[in-house]
Every structure is written in C-alpha cells, then in structure tokens.
Enzyme design. Structure first.
Site, PDB file in Angstrom:
ATOM      1  CB  ILE A  72      -0.924  -0.026   1.230  1.00 24.03           C
ATOM      2  CG1 ILE A  72      -1.878   1.158   1.250  1.00 24.03           C
ATOM      3  CG2 ILE A  72      -0.153  -0.091   2.532  1.00 24.03           C
ATOM      4  CD1 ILE A  72      -2.900   1.079   2.395  1.00 24.03           C
ATOM      5  CB  SER A  73       1.081   4.223  -2.176  1.00 27.78           C
ATOM      6  OG  SER A  73       1.185   3.553  -3.399  1.00 27.78           O
TER       7      SER A  73
END
Length: 227
Positions: A72-73
C-alpha cells in the site's frame, strides 16, 4: 488499538503529509494539498486496509506490505495522487490496481462512482470484503488486466493507476473522457516518474512529470489467483 490511539496516529500521518508536501512544493506547484483531500485522508481508516500484522505501521508515512509482493503506497503519495486528479462529486473514476482497497476508499469519498480493476484475484477478494464491511456503496470491483481498463463503463472523468507501466497504456488514454485527468507512475523500476495526463475538450492529451517515484510494475495479461 483503542480509538484514541488511532486518532493520534491518524493526526500524526496528516502532519507528515503536510510537511512532505511543503518540502516538494516547487515540484508539485503548491505548498498545501486540497483541504477536502486531507479531510478524507483523516477519515478513511487506513489500518483496516493493511494485514493485521502491520496495523501498528498503518499510519506511518511509508509503504506497507499487503501480500503477493505488493504494498500500500505511503500516505503522502496517496494524498498527492488524489489531489492531482482534482476529483469532483459528479465524477466517474477508474482505478487500476485495487490492492486491499485503501486508495479505492479514498477515491470513493470524493467521486460519484469508482470502478476498480485488480489483476490478483486474492487481493481483489480481500479488498471487496474490507470495502463492504465499511459500507462503501459507490465502488464496483473486478478482476482483470489493468492495461485494458474497464471499457464497459468508459469514458471516465478521472483515471488513477497505482502500478507502473513502462509507458502510458493506449487503452486507458482512450477511456479517459475529453476534459479528464489521469495520474500514474510510468517507467522501469529504477527510473519511474509520477505523471499527470490531461485531455482537453478536443481530445488532445498533454503530460506533466511531477515527481520521481517507485511503484510495483503494472503487469499485463490474464488475472492470477495467488491466495
């Protein structure tokens, strides 16, 4: 974790996003992100969209593993890409790369409808469960090849791609409405740039390089069920 601790962690995340935004203001052309985007970042429960083993790290300004070699960024990048899209409440948004659904949830709080495509069926199932549990009703998901977009629902007012193709996929550009925007990382693993693509009213496109970034590669081909 209790609600008070989560609230403090979320507030610290917002502070880190604001600091990093100020540090790159010359590159992104602004010193602050849209307040509405920041409000949504403060409301969507990021810890729900990471595996349980990493929930303590959910609000740190860094990527978090979500399985299948994906992450997940970091919150700053999620907020920046959302800000660059300039989403309106009437917009239809296509997202390529659902992951576990965090960016999808953020988009859904700003747009009329979100369509999200994920190549990995296991991640797509997990994302759907998380999104349904939180009551996000304006999101449709599917398992498929992100390079192909979702032509049945095109054209889209906004498109976000959360994995990096070596160059702009023609099908996605074709599915972007005239007057629309697309945000995506482009390039090989060691030389990627975050790009903003605009289409004018006549359908002519222009691109702007925003920042150097590092994302997983956008894989092309049949969907895979890895868990």
């Amino acid at each position: 974790m209790d609600d008070g601790k989560l609230a403090r962690m979320r507030q610290w995340m917002l502070t880190e996003i604001a600091v990093e935004t100020a540090c790159v203001r010359e590159q992104i052309g602004k010193a602050q992100l849209d307040p509405q985007v920041m409000d949504v970042m403060g409301e969507v429960p990021r810890h729900v969209f990471v595996p349980a083993a990493f929930q303590a790290e959910a609000y740190l300004n860094q990527p978090v593993p979500i399985g299948c070699g994906k992450t997940i960024s970091q919150p700053f990048i999620v907020a920046l890409m959302t800000d660059l899209l300039d989403i309106h409440s009437t917009d239809s948004v296509l997202e390529i790369g659902t992951g576990l659904g965090y960016q999808t949830a953020v988009l859904s709080r700003l747009a009329r409808q979100v369509y999200s495509v994920e190549r990995l069926a296991g991640l797509a199932r997990e994302a759907r469960q998380r999104l349904d549990s939180l009551g996000y009703a304006n999101i449709q998901t599917r398992v498929g090849d992100g390079y192909l977009g979702w032509p049945e629902h095109a054209p889209f007012d906004r498109i976000m791609v959360t994995a990096a193709p070596p160059q702009l996929p023609p099908a996605l550009l074709d599915q972007l409405r005239n007057g629309g925007r697309m945000v995506l990382p482009v390039g090989p693993h060691d030389h990627q740039a975050l790009m903003l693509v605009r289409k004018d009213a006549q359908g002519q496109s222009s691109t702007r390089v925003v920042l150097p970034v590092r994302f997983s590669a956008l894989e092309e081909g049949e969907a895979a069920d890895l868990f």
